[in-house]
Design an enzyme around this catalytic site. Structure first.
Site, short mmCIF file in Angstrom:
data_model
loop_
_atom_site.label_atom_id
_atom_site.label_comp_id
_atom_site.label_asym_id
_atom_site.label_seq_id
_atom_site.Cartn_x
_atom_site.Cartn_y
_atom_site.Cartn_z
N ARG A 163 24.70 2.56 15.23
CA ARG A 163 25.43 3.76 15.64
C ARG A 163 24.67 4.99 15.15
O ARG A 163 23.66 4.90 14.48
CB ARG A 163 26.85 3.75 15.07
CG ARG A 163 26.89 3.73 13.55
CD ARG A 163 28.31 3.76 13.02
NE ARG A 163 28.32 3.75 11.56
CZ ARG A 163 29.42 3.93 10.83
NH1 ARG A 163 30.58 4.12 11.42
NH2 ARG A 163 29.35 3.93 9.51
N ASP B 204 21.15 -4.02 11.50
CA ASP B 204 22.27 -3.37 10.84
C ASP B 204 23.09 -4.43 10.12
O ASP B 204 22.95 -5.63 10.41
CB ASP B 204 23.15 -2.63 11.86
CG ASP B 204 23.84 -1.40 11.27
OD1 ASP B 204 24.70 -1.56 10.39
OD2 ASP B 204 23.51 -0.27 11.68
N ASP C 133 20.61 -6.49 5.88
CA ASP C 133 20.93 -5.69 4.71
C ASP C 133 19.60 -5.21 4.13
O ASP C 133 18.82 -6.02 3.61
CB ASP C 133 21.70 -6.55 3.70
CG ASP C 133 21.98 -5.83 2.37
OD1 ASP C 133 21.49 -4.70 2.17
OD2 ASP C 133 22.68 -6.42 1.53
N VAL C 134 19.35 -3.92 4.20
CA VAL C 134 18.02 -3.42 3.82
C VAL C 134 17.76 -3.49 2.32
O VAL C 134 16.63 -3.27 1.88
CB VAL C 134 17.78 -1.97 4.31
CG1 VAL C 134 17.80 -1.90 5.83
CG2 VAL C 134 18.79 -1.00 3.70
N ASN D 289 15.59 3.86 8.96
CA ASN D 289 16.69 4.80 9.14
C ASN D 289 17.92 4.48 8.31
O ASN D 289 18.67 5.39 7.94
CB ASN D 289 17.08 4.84 10.62
CG ASN D 289 18.41 5.52 10.85
OD1 ASN D 289 18.53 6.74 10.74
ND2 ASN D 289 19.43 4.73 11.17
N TYR E 146 22.59 12.06 -3.20
CA TYR E 146 21.98 11.88 -1.89
C TYR E 146 20.67 12.67 -1.80
O TYR E 146 19.66 12.16 -1.32
CB TYR E 146 22.95 12.35 -0.81
CG TYR E 146 22.48 12.12 0.60
CD1 TYR E 146 22.34 10.83 1.10
CD2 TYR E 146 22.22 13.19 1.44
CE1 TYR E 146 21.92 10.62 2.41
CE2 TYR E 146 21.80 12.99 2.75
CZ TYR E 146 21.66 11.70 3.23
OH TYR E 146 21.24 11.49 4.52
N LYS F 275 16.95 11.06 -1.14
CA LYS F 275 16.12 11.44 0.00
C LYS F 275 14.85 12.17 -0.44
O LYS F 275 13.82 12.11 0.26
CB LYS F 275 16.94 12.30 0.97
CG LYS F 275 18.05 11.52 1.68
CD LYS F 275 17.50 10.35 2.47
CE LYS F 275 18.55 9.68 3.34
NZ LYS F 275 18.00 8.57 4.16
N VAL G 46 24.04 16.53 11.45
CA VAL G 46 24.43 16.15 12.81
C VAL G 46 25.86 15.62 12.73
O VAL G 46 26.24 14.96 11.76
CB VAL G 46 23.48 15.07 13.37
CG1 VAL G 46 23.87 14.69 14.78
CG2 VAL G 46 22.05 15.56 13.33
N THR H 148 27.49 13.12 13.34
CA THR H 148 27.69 11.67 13.41
C THR H 148 28.82 11.31 12.46
O THR H 148 29.41 12.17 11.79
CB THR H 148 26.41 10.95 12.96
OG1 THR H 148 26.10 11.37 11.62
CG2 THR H 148 25.23 11.29 13.88
#
Length: 267
Positions: A18, A39, A65-66, A92, A161, A165, A196, A198
């Site tokens: 998504r 995902d 699962d990253v 991502n 966060y 990042k 954004v 989202t």
């Protein structure tokens, strides 16, 4: 400027069920790439893959699962098996946990660093292994790490966060250096998306209200727009266009860079 033709390219997009991830996958497919999305949200991921298949490209979905090294090994192998190679990785997948430093939450920070930082590092490890000479794909490629405008600004409530990042930005630059010096043939860049609308962006706005930093959602959005010279929030298509460009041969001499797509918010 070229047309950003990705015909014949094979891509893996993490967190593709998504939001931005699905938008990135769709844009890559429309540009001609075959795409696997991964995902932890299996139902949403399969639905997104079904929508992606309407482009006529070869597509797939894999549970991923990253933070789990075995999942990375399996996701990259599945991509190579299904698509016949791997040329593009879009790192991502990410999470955001809002909180004030006066209420510092170690568990929330650990979750963010596990997904946003460890996940990025594992993605680079397995992309390099597949794309470098002698790998299962073995013809070089492109890794695009998704950082955030939060890596370039100071905004209340998102210290953890922002830190995660910012780490993605630094990892990107070191990865590009290592790839070049070791002859992997993999370009590594990162993107700084602006806010954004989202699910993640909307959740952030709501969290700022809950923390008492703004009075309502309108003020939260207004605070972002006020800092953005372009005078609006970002759209998924803004970010997706930048990913397609970075993945294309038109960006072949862009390496180790951070590309802001934030309307000027982080200038």
């Amino acid at each position: 400027m070229g047309t950003f033709d990705l015909s014949g390219k094979k891509a893996l997009v993490t967190g593709g069920a998504r939001g931005l991830g699905e938008g990135f996958a769709l844009a890559l497919a429309k540009a001609g790439a075959d795409v696997v999305i991964s995902d932890i949200q299996d139902d949403l991921g399969k639905q997104a893959a079904d929508r992606l298949a309407e482009t006529g490209r070869r597509v797939g979905f894999v549970h991923h699962d990253v933070t789990a090294e075995g999942d990375w090994r399996a996701a990259v192998a599945a991509t190579v098996d299904l698509l016949g190679g791997l040329d593009i990785l879009v790192n991502n997948a990410g999470i955001e946990v809002t909180g004030l430093l006066s209420s510092f939450d170690p568990d929330g920070w650990r979750r963010m660093f596990d997904v946003n930082v460890i996940g990025t590092g594992l993605g680079l490890k397995y992309a390099f292994a597949a794309m470098a000479p002698g790998g299962t794909a073995g013809r070089g490629g492109v890794v695009i790490n998704v950082a955030s405008v939060a890596a370039t600004i100071a905004f209340p409530g998102i210290a953890g966060y922002s830190a995660s990042k910012s780490a993605v930005d630094r990892i990107t630059r070191v990865a590009a250096q290592e790839s070049g010096k070791l002859g992997y043939g993999v370009r590594v860049n990162c993107l700084y998306p602006g806010l954004v609308a989202t699910d993640m962006g909307n959740q952030l706005a709501g969290d700022l209200v809950s923390l008492g930093l703004v009075s309502d959602l309108g003020e939260a959005i207004g605070a972002v727009v006020e800092q953005t010279p372009s005078g609006r929030l970002g759209e998924v298509s803004d970010m997706a266009s930048a990913v397609v460009f970075l993945a294309s041969d038109d960006a072949q001499f862009i390496n180790g860079a951070g590309i802001p797509v934030d309307g000027g918010m982080g200038m």
